[in-house]
Design a protein around this motif. Sequence first.
Motif, mmCIF file in Angstrom:
data_model
loop_
_atom_site.group_PDB
_atom_site.id
_atom_site.type_symbol
_atom_site.label_atom_id
_atom_site.label_comp_id
_atom_site.label_asym_id
_atom_site.label_seq_id
_atom_site.Cartn_x
_atom_site.Cartn_y
_atom_site.Cartn_z
ATOM 1 N N ASN A 111 0.865 -0.906 0.103
ATOM 2 C CA ASN A 111 0.430 0.307 0.228
ATOM 3 C C ASN A 111 0.906 1.604 0.248
ATOM 4 O O ASN A 111 0.293 2.142 -0.623
ATOM 5 C CB ASN A 111 -0.895 -0.080 0.868
ATOM 6 C CG ASN A 111 -2.496 -0.810 1.722
ATOM 7 O OD1 ASN A 111 -2.556 -0.556 0.217
ATOM 8 N ND2 ASN A 111 -2.739 -1.599 1.791
ATOM 9 N N ASN A 112 2.543 1.199 0.926
ATOM 10 C CA ASN A 112 2.977 2.131 1.136
ATOM 11 C C ASN A 112 3.459 2.705 -0.376
ATOM 12 O O ASN A 112 4.047 3.889 -0.531
ATOM 13 C CB ASN A 112 3.521 1.954 2.347
ATOM 14 C CG ASN A 112 4.311 0.886 1.672
ATOM 15 O OD1 ASN A 112 4.550 0.582 0.519
ATOM 16 N ND2 ASN A 112 5.365 1.322 2.993
ATOM 17 N N GLU A 113 3.441 1.825 -0.966
ATOM 18 C CA GLU A 113 4.147 2.135 -2.862
ATOM 19 C C GLU A 113 3.143 2.432 -4.226
ATOM 20 O O GLU A 113 3.673 3.463 -4.871
ATOM 21 C CB GLU A 113 4.762 0.906 -3.072
ATOM 22 C CG GLU A 113 5.726 -0.465 -2.716
ATOM 23 C CD GLU A 113 6.046 -1.262 -3.089
ATOM 24 O OE1 GLU A 113 6.926 -1.175 -3.604
ATOM 25 O OE2 GLU A 113 5.730 -2.031 -2.071
#
Length: 127
Positions: A111-113
């Motif tokens: 998700n953080n990418e």
Amino acid sequence: MHHHKTIQTKNILIVYEDPTLLTTDSIDPNGLTLLLGIEGGMNLSFLLRNSAVEYLISSNWEKDFPKSEYNASWEWVSNEINGSVYAIREDIENSTISEDSISDGISIISNNEVSSIIEKNDVIFVY
């Protein structure tokens, strides 16, 4: 000396949150999307999140749709388009499918990418 304006290739990201089967049938709106990516000189990428990741496994959509020569698996899409198919690792972990059964052509990201992928694209559609 005249400088010709170069036509910029558009980078387009399409996000699917629900299970979606693309087809190569030009009458189908999803088919049109796919043909643009293959023939339209655009870099088309797809991001599958939430329950959309279920359809990374072909047997999951094969039971929901009648057999058709136009059905495009995500693995096929990733080979044909000038772009990537991304899937969210956290959503895969929360789904019925396992990361091991997903074909190598699919880029699994966390998700953080997502924000860095969104920044690389000029146009984003969310379905």
